[in-house]
Design a protein around this motif. Structure first.
Motif, mmCIF file in Angstrom:
data_model
loop_
_atom_site.group_PDB
_atom_site.id
_atom_site.type_symbol
_atom_site.label_atom_id
_atom_site.label_comp_id
_atom_site.label_asym_id
_atom_site.label_seq_id
_atom_site.Cartn_x
_atom_site.Cartn_y
_atom_site.Cartn_z
ATOM 1 N N ASP A 1 176.664 81.743 13.074
ATOM 2 C CA ASP A 1 175.286 81.954 13.039
ATOM 3 C C ASP A 1 174.391 80.827 13.180
ATOM 4 O OD1 ASP A 1 175.978 84.678 13.054
ATOM 5 O OD2 ASP A 1 174.830 85.181 11.128
ATOM 6 N N ILE A 2 174.566 79.839 12.465
ATOM 7 C CA ILE A 2 173.911 78.446 12.683
ATOM 8 C C ILE A 2 174.098 77.998 14.277
ATOM 9 C CG2 ILE A 2 173.901 76.169 12.013
ATOM 10 C CD1 ILE A 2 174.836 76.910 9.105
ATOM 11 N N GLN A 3 175.249 78.317 14.935
ATOM 12 C CA GLN A 3 175.679 77.458 16.113
ATOM 13 C C GLN A 3 174.713 78.596 16.969
ATOM 14 O OE1 GLN A 3 179.688 76.719 17.062
ATOM 15 N NE2 GLN A 3 179.981 76.539 15.039
ATOM 16 N N LEU A 4 174.673 79.813 16.709
ATOM 17 C CA LEU A 4 173.973 80.699 17.557
ATOM 18 C C LEU A 4 172.609 80.431 17.774
ATOM 19 C CD1 LEU A 4 175.880 84.062 16.977
ATOM 20 C CD2 LEU A 4 175.937 82.597 19.296
ATOM 21 N N ARG A 5 171.797 80.238 16.450
ATOM 22 C CA ARG A 5 170.523 79.761 16.275
ATOM 23 C C ARG A 5 170.284 78.567 16.945
ATOM 24 N NH1 ARG A 5 168.043 83.868 13.360
ATOM 25 N NH2 ARG A 5 169.545 85.148 12.304
ATOM 26 N N LEU A 6 171.039 77.474 16.807
ATOM 27 C CA LEU A 6 170.658 76.247 17.570
ATOM 28 C C LEU A 6 170.716 76.363 19.015
ATOM 29 C CD1 LEU A 6 172.760 73.722 15.121
ATOM 30 C CD2 LEU A 6 170.178 73.941 15.392
ATOM 31 N N ALA A 7 171.885 77.280 19.620
ATOM 32 C CA ALA A 7 171.965 77.421 20.923
ATOM 33 C C ALA A 7 170.540 78.107 21.425
ATOM 34 C CB ALA A 7 173.070 78.263 21.088
ATOM 35 N N ALA A 8 169.962 79.039 20.787
ATOM 36 C CA ALA A 8 168.702 79.737 21.008
ATOM 37 C C ALA A 8 167.691 78.856 21.194
ATOM 38 C CB ALA A 8 168.591 80.723 20.265
ATOM 39 N N GLN A 9 167.632 77.804 20.115
ATOM 40 C CA GLN A 9 166.638 76.744 20.214
ATOM 41 C C GLN A 9 166.501 75.951 21.326
ATOM 42 O OE1 GLN A 9 165.696 74.802 16.428
ATOM 43 N NE2 GLN A 9 165.687 76.681 15.381
ATOM 44 N N ARG B 1 170.964 67.059 20.480
ATOM 45 C CA ARG B 1 169.958 66.579 19.192
ATOM 46 C C ARG B 1 168.889 67.422 18.997
ATOM 47 N NH1 ARG B 1 170.712 61.388 17.664
ATOM 48 N NH2 ARG B 1 168.769 61.311 16.361
ATOM 49 N N TYR B 2 168.709 67.746 17.722
ATOM 50 C CA TYR B 2 167.635 68.575 17.125
ATOM 51 C C TYR B 2 166.809 67.991 16.136
ATOM 52 C CZ TYR B 2 170.839 72.082 19.204
ATOM 53 O OH TYR B 2 171.423 72.981 20.228
ATOM 54 N N SER B 3 165.572 68.529 16.010
ATOM 55 C CA SER B 3 164.574 67.853 15.301
ATOM 56 C C SER B 3 165.175 68.463 13.633
ATOM 57 C CB SER B 3 163.016 68.290 15.582
ATOM 58 O OG SER B 3 162.945 69.615 15.126
ATOM 59 N N ASP B 4 164.514 67.538 12.620
ATOM 60 C CA ASP B 4 164.680 68.059 11.163
ATOM 61 C C ASP B 4 164.328 69.346 11.102
ATOM 62 O OD1 ASP B 4 165.510 67.155 8.447
ATOM 63 O OD2 ASP B 4 163.491 68.120 8.228
ATOM 64 N N SER B 5 163.176 69.709 11.708
ATOM 65 C CA SER B 5 162.617 71.130 11.472
ATOM 66 C C SER B 5 163.471 72.032 12.173
ATOM 67 C CB SER B 5 161.180 71.113 12.263
ATOM 68 O OG SER B 5 160.627 72.335 12.007
ATOM 69 N N GLU B 6 163.990 71.763 13.351
ATOM 70 C CA GLU B 6 164.680 72.935 14.218
ATOM 71 C C GLU B 6 166.247 72.996 13.385
ATOM 72 O OE1 GLU B 6 163.666 71.995 18.630
ATOM 73 O OE2 GLU B 6 165.062 70.677 17.820
ATOM 74 N N MET B 7 166.864 71.993 12.834
ATOM 75 C CA MET B 7 168.011 72.060 12.225
ATOM 76 C C MET B 7 167.910 73.029 10.911
ATOM 77 S SD MET B 7 170.629 70.902 13.617
ATOM 78 C CE MET B 7 171.782 70.586 12.337
#
Length: 128
Positions: free
Chosen positions: A117-125, A35-41
């Motif tokens: 790239d979205i998946q990579l950025r989410l993984a980094a977060q 789960r990610y916050s709205d801001s993180e997504m």
């Protein structure tokens, strides 16, 4: 072989080559394990888009419009997201041979790159 036959064969080959560059429109529906916050997504989607030269415009909570322009080609998408998923949907395009659920293969490549790239950025977060 006559000159006329050669011309007809050349035109036929050109038309067939043009058709080969289209593929079914690729829409992304991605479920996430975390789960990610709205801001993180929102941040991951916008930064991934900007990194790929998409113009990303938030239009409502959980909705971001994207526009990609390269030379005479233009693609418009809508990215919707929740805490555990996102989707990338085709909206419209110019000069990408879009018709009958098919589009120039470059569009699908652009969307796949954005998705990765979205998946990579989410993984980094997730590592923070």
């Amino acid at each position: 072989m006559t000159k006329r036959s050669l011309i007809v064969m050349t035109i036929a080959a050109t038309l067939l080559t043009g058709c080969a560059r289209t593929a079914p429109v690729h829409n992304v529906d991605q479920s996430l394990n975390q789960r990610y916050s709205d801001s993180e997504m929102k941040t991951a989607i916008i930064e991934a888009g900007l990194g790929r030269k998409w113009i990303m415009t938030p239009v409502a909570p959980g909705v971001i419009n994207g526009r990609y322009a390269q030379r005479e080609f233009v693609a418009n998408i809508r990215v919707t997201y929740t805490a555990q998923s996102y989707s990338i949907q085709y909206v419209s395009s110019q000069n990408l041979k879009a018709s009958n659920g098919k589009i120039h293969a470059n569009y699908n490549r652009w969307v796949n790159n954005l998705d990765q790239d979205i998946q990579l950025r989410l993984a980094a977060q997730a590592l923070k």
